[in-house]
Scaffold this motif. Structure first.
Motif, PDB file in Angstrom:
ATOM      1  N   LEU A 143      54.909  46.738  44.045  1.00  0.00           N
ATOM      2  CA  LEU A 143      55.321  46.305  42.713  1.00  0.00           C
ATOM      3  C   LEU A 143      54.214  46.633  41.726  1.00  0.00           C
ATOM      4  N   LEU A 144      54.597  46.891  40.483  1.00  0.00           N
ATOM      5  CA  LEU A 144      53.605  47.066  39.422  1.00  0.00           C
ATOM      6  C   LEU A 144      53.434  45.763  38.654  1.00  0.00           C
ATOM      7  N   ALA A 145      52.190  45.463  38.320  1.00  0.00           N
ATOM      8  CA  ALA A 145      51.895  44.252  37.555  1.00  0.00           C
ATOM      9  C   ALA A 145      52.366  44.427  36.113  1.00  0.00           C
ATOM     10  N   LEU A 146      52.584  43.304  35.437  1.00  0.00           N
ATOM     11  CA  LEU A 146      52.918  43.306  34.010  1.00  0.00           C
ATOM     12  C   LEU A 146      51.635  43.649  33.236  1.00  0.00           C
ATOM     13  N   GLY A 147      51.245  44.920  33.377  1.00  0.00           N
ATOM     14  CA  GLY A 147      50.027  45.386  32.717  1.00  0.00           C
ATOM     15  C   GLY A 147      48.780  44.755  33.303  1.00  0.00           C
ATOM     16  N   HIS A 148      47.636  45.065  32.696  1.00  0.00           N
ATOM     17  CA  HIS A 148      46.389  44.481  33.218  1.00  0.00           C
ATOM     18  C   HIS A 148      46.376  42.972  32.992  1.00  0.00           C
ATOM     19  N   LYS A 149      47.150  42.503  32.009  1.00  0.00           N
ATOM     20  CA  LYS A 149      47.220  41.058  31.778  1.00  0.00           C
ATOM     21  C   LYS A 149      47.969  40.360  32.911  1.00  0.00           C
ATOM     22  N   GLY A 150      49.075  40.985  33.347  1.00  0.00           N
ATOM     23  CA  GLY A 150      49.823  40.430  34.472  1.00  0.00           C
ATOM     24  C   GLY A 150      48.970  40.403  35.731  1.00  0.00           C
ATOM     25  N   PHE A 151      48.203  41.474  35.950  1.00  0.00           N
ATOM     26  CA  PHE A 151      47.302  41.501  37.110  1.00  0.00           C
ATOM     27  C   PHE A 151      46.257  40.394  36.976  1.00  0.00           C
ATOM     28  N   GLY A 152      45.704  40.244  35.773  1.00  0.00           N
ATOM     29  CA  GLY A 152      44.708  39.191  35.544  1.00  0.00           C
ATOM     30  C   GLY A 152      45.270  37.811  35.856  1.00  0.00           C
ATOM     31  N   LEU A 153      46.492  37.557  35.423  1.00  0.00           N
ATOM     32  CA  LEU A 153      47.119  36.265  35.716  1.00  0.00           C
ATOM     33  C   LEU A 153      47.370  36.104  37.215  1.00  0.00           C
ATOM     34  N   ALA A 154      47.748  37.179  37.890  1.00  0.00           N
ATOM     35  CA  ALA A 154      47.966  37.103  39.341  1.00  0.00           C
ATOM     36  C   ALA A 154      46.662  36.734  40.049  1.00  0.00           C
ATOM     37  N   VAL A 155      45.546  37.281  39.566  1.00  0.00           N
ATOM     38  CA  VAL A 155      44.238  36.956  40.157  1.00  0.00           C
ATOM     39  C   VAL A 155      43.938  35.466  39.962  1.00  0.00           C
ATOM     40  N   ILE A 156      44.189  34.957  38.751  1.00  0.00           N
ATOM     41  CA  ILE A 156      43.949  33.529  38.499  1.00  0.00           C
ATOM     42  C   ILE A 156      44.866  32.678  39.381  1.00  0.00           C
ATOM     43  N   GLY A 157      46.125  33.078  39.522  1.00  0.00           N
ATOM     44  CA  GLY A 157      47.053  32.352  40.394  1.00  0.00           C
ATOM     45  C   GLY A 157      46.573  32.341  41.835  1.00  0.00           C
ATOM     46  N   GLU A 158      46.048  33.480  42.289  1.00  0.00           N
ATOM     47  CA  GLU A 158      45.543  33.569  43.666  1.00  0.00           C
ATOM     48  C   GLU A 158      44.347  32.625  43.856  1.00  0.00           C
ATOM     49  N   ILE A 159      43.547  32.486  42.807  1.00  0.00           N
ATOM     50  CA  ILE A 159      42.364  31.621  42.898  1.00  0.00           C
ATOM     51  C   ILE A 159      42.772  30.148  42.873  1.00  0.00           C
ATOM     52  N   LEU A 160      43.693  29.766  41.976  1.00  0.00           N
ATOM     53  CA  LEU A 160      44.083  28.352  41.879  1.00  0.00           C
ATOM     54  C   LEU A 160      44.936  27.921  43.077  1.00  0.00           C
ATOM     55  N   ALA A 161      45.959  28.711  43.391  1.00  0.00           N
ATOM     56  CA  ALA A 161      46.905  28.313  44.446  1.00  0.00           C
ATOM     57  C   ALA A 161      46.379  28.672  45.838  1.00  0.00           C
ATOM     58  N   GLY A 162      45.506  29.686  45.898  1.00  0.00           N
ATOM     59  CA  GLY A 162      44.990  30.133  47.193  1.00  0.00           C
ATOM     60  C   GLY A 162      43.589  29.606  47.469  1.00  0.00           C
ATOM     61  N   VAL A 163      42.606  30.166  46.766  1.00  0.00           N
ATOM     62  CA  VAL A 163      41.206  29.840  47.060  1.00  0.00           C
ATOM     63  C   VAL A 163      40.911  28.354  46.837  1.00  0.00           C
ATOM     64  N   LEU A 164      41.241  27.836  45.651  1.00  0.00           N
ATOM     65  CA  LEU A 164      40.927  26.438  45.325  1.00  0.00           C
ATOM     66  C   LEU A 164      41.651  25.478  46.267  1.00  0.00           C
ATOM     67  N   ALA A 165      42.821  25.898  46.754  1.00  0.00           N
ATOM     68  CA  ALA A 165      43.612  25.054  47.651  1.00  0.00           C
ATOM     69  C   ALA A 165      43.126  25.129  49.096  1.00  0.00           C
ATOM     70  N   GLY A 166      42.204  26.059  49.382  1.00  0.00           N
ATOM     71  CA  GLY A 166      41.793  26.253  50.770  1.00  0.00           C
ATOM     72  C   GLY A 166      42.903  26.863  51.599  1.00  0.00           C
ATOM     73  N   ALA A 167      43.763  27.632  50.941  1.00  0.00           N
ATOM     74  CA  ALA A 167      44.910  28.240  51.617  1.00  0.00           C
ATOM     75  C   ALA A 167      44.597  29.695  51.977  1.00  0.00           C
ATOM     76  N   ARG A 168      45.523  30.324  52.656  1.00  0.00           N
ATOM     77  CA  ARG A 168      45.391  31.756  52.912  1.00  0.00           C
ATOM     78  C   ARG A 168      45.514  32.517  51.601  1.00  0.00           C
ATOM     79  N   ILE A 169      44.840  33.660  51.536  1.00  0.00           N
ATOM     80  CA  ILE A 169      44.934  34.486  50.325  1.00  0.00           C
ATOM     81  C   ILE A 169      45.248  35.934  50.687  1.00  0.00           C
ATOM     82  N   LEU A 170      45.741  36.664  49.715  1.00  0.00           N
ATOM     83  CA  LEU A 170      45.979  38.117  49.799  1.00  0.00           C
ATOM     84  C   LEU A 170      46.673  38.472  51.111  1.00  0.00           C
ATOM     85  N   SER A 171      46.136  39.427  51.852  1.00  0.00           N
ATOM     86  CA  SER A 171      46.859  39.923  53.028  1.00  0.00           C
ATOM     87  C   SER A 171      46.877  38.933  54.193  1.00  0.00           C
ATOM     88  N   GLU A 172      46.177  37.823  54.073  1.00  0.00           N
ATOM     89  CA  GLU A 172      46.286  36.780  55.103  1.00  0.00           C
ATOM     90  C   GLU A 172      47.677  36.133  55.068  1.00  0.00           C
TER      91      GLU A 172
END
Lengths: 367, 367
Positions: A229-258
């Motif tokens: 899939l293509l991101a909604l521009g670099h802004k969409g990618f930026g938001l996806a990174v923040i989502g991965e950090i809040l919902a994934g990293v901060l939650a102690g959950a699996r991230i990315l290809s995990e």
């Protein structure tokens, strides 16, 4: 063009479909209460026109329970908390169950402190983020739910799947009116939508996906065969990174290809995470002032000038609100594929007679 | 192509430029402490390559203080609060001052409750949202700052200016490393960028703006003459609506067309609002685990495959971090227009000699 509209549908009473879905989940091992929570999540998506997260997903969800990737007896618990936050272990319960509990906790916190935020780890497919976000609205709160997921999207400038399109749901209460509901993924289009184009044999717009070589493609099959899939521009990618950090990293959950592709591996845990937040409107501002000002905003924006012949401006969630109201009144519009899914599941779970009895067409009204 | 790069620049010690900017704001009526806060905000934008919010804005900010639209003696105060939230009246102080205080309160709240959220009303132009968001990182927290502003953007499907492009800044702490910083407006392009195209006589991409008749245009002048910015799709519009609700309605601030175009009416209050939030990482998860996992995420994404010859993937804020580090080391790159602004302001404020003495070229290193 409404590519999601199936060729033929009939109307069934919402309560009957709910009874069928609850029965299916109970037979697959869920408690009464949890079957009801998951049914509400699935039917909310169906009612609001997000069919990719509605009844078509049932076989996959049931499969996860039956094959053990999801825990039918999952009991989400609080691992740690402070006055306004909590960290929840989802115990591999279906995502809507963990999200429901997470948002309940966020709401309770917010009643005392003005805002509550909860992370969930060790979770499963959550469905639409809009549904748990709207849960906050019934308490007069603004709800925000972000989830991470299997990486089906390329990084901005990347040529391969690298990150989830990490959907975000935000719901704003409007007193007696239906809420404003933003429900968006960070890609231009969802993968499920591209699959529907593939089924219809239609080309996709050039900015939706790249193929396995990282080149833009209008062939949906090339996306399915290892494209991204293509991101909604670099802004969409930026938001996806923040989502991965809040919902994934901060939650102690699996991230990315995990995070595995949940519907392909029903026997394995997903282990993704969510971030849920509730903001108590009344802690910030008089509730009636808030509602009056939101109404002003809605009136101004929907009354905004459009070019001759164009449709009026709509606010996020307006279409979903209309579809939901219409189906709650006229009966749920049951498409053939969803109905076939229900009947097949009923057959597998040996509850065919009960399900067939429940799925009666509502008397046709004005169709 | 870097359209923002001016023809000629020289390097000046950052401390000297900071001294000049502080002197200018003190002469325009700010206290030492507030002059320092505003200088930091302006120079942060300049250092990080967001020049549209950097030194070129100084004359407008000073004008607002001198003409009285902004309150040089503004003293933001808390109107109401709960354990994790507060509502601040900005008292028409310059935006960076109100935002600094708002984020300080959010951070203090978050230390006790895990999360803190503050709304600010009665504010002024805030500069980049990234700057107050990064303030949270020094306390080991994730910062989020959203602002509303003058409506220069059309609603999605609309043909006239209806809503601000409502910038959002989110910053994620990384321990010893520079933070991840998302700094985005909800339009495809910023209005300031289109003005730069107009100055260069270059056409703009077709999805940036519509003209006064609501038709797409590649002529930047048509945007300036009553056209509107285009939202980043319906999702960008949806996010702008949420930003307007959080930073405007929830804050009890002005919304939509109530918010004037700040640089055109230096004698009038702006009265817009902000939403600021701090999330204490350590309340959710062990800080070193968080930092290690964020590093893993950065390594994976920046190492993500690209097509042959393409630049590597960058995370949000990476370019800003590099530009800032380089200029902190080699001296601030002072372009002719910004320098002319400084000298003209100095002349108006009768501090020319002091300013000229401070603006010495740093010994050229490796240029």
């Amino acid at each position: 063009m409404n590519i999601t509209a199936p060729p033929s549908e009939r109307r069934v009473a919402l309560d009957s479909v709910d009874a069928v879905v609850r029965l299916i989940f109970k037979t697959a091992g869920l408690s009464d209460a949890n079957a009801s929570i998951v049914s509400q999540a699935v039917l909310s998506a169906q009612l609001r026109g997000t069919r990719s997260h509605g009844l078509v997903r049932l076989p996959y969800l049931v499969d996860r329970l039956v094959q053990g990737g999801a825990n039918a007896n999952g009991y989400p618990t609080v691992l740690t908390e402070k006055a306004a936050i909590a960290v929840v272990d989802g115990d591999r319960a279906l995502g809507p169950i963990a999200a429901r509990i997470g948002m309940e906790i966020a709401i309770e916190k917010a009643k005392h402190t003005g805002i509550g935020a909860v992370t969930v780890r060790n979770s499963d497919f959550v469905g639409t983020c809009a549904h748990p976000a709207m849960q906050a609205c019934s308490a007069g709160m603004i709800g925000l739910v972000w989830t991470n997921g299997h990486p089906g999207m390329a990084a901005w400038g990347g040529a391969e799947r690298a990150i989830g399109n990490n959907p975000l749901g935000i719901a704003v209460p409007r007193g007696g009116e239906p809420p404003i509901v933003l429900d968006m993924a960070m890609s231009v289009s969802a993968g499920g939508r591209i699959r529907l184009y593939a089924e219809s044999g239609k080309p996709i717009p050039a900015d939706w996906a790249i193929n396995a070589e990282g080149q833009p493609t209008s062939n949906p099959e090339e996306f399915i065969l290892g494209g991204s899939l293509l991101a909604l521009g670099h802004k969409g990618f930026g938001l996806a990174v923040i989502g991965e950090i809040l919902a994934g990293v901060l939650a102690g959950a699996r991230i990315l290809s995990e995070v595995p592709e949940w519907f392909r591996i029903p026997e394995q845990p997903i282990g993704n995470g969510h971030f849920l937040m509730a903001l108590d409107v009344a802690a910030f501002i008089d509730k009636s002032t808030f509602e009056a000002r939101v109404s002003e905003l809605v009136t101004t924006l929907t009354g905004s000038k459009v070019v001759a012949g164009a449709a009026p401006v709509r606010l996020p969630g307006a279409r979903g609100n209309e579809l939901e109201a219409e189906q709650r009144k006229m009966g749920l519009s049951l498409d053939q594929k969803s109905e076939a899914n229900l009947l097949e599941l009923a057959d597998t779970l040996k509850i065919s007679r009960e399900v067939e009895n429940l799925l009666q067409t509502v008397e046709e009204v004005g169709r």
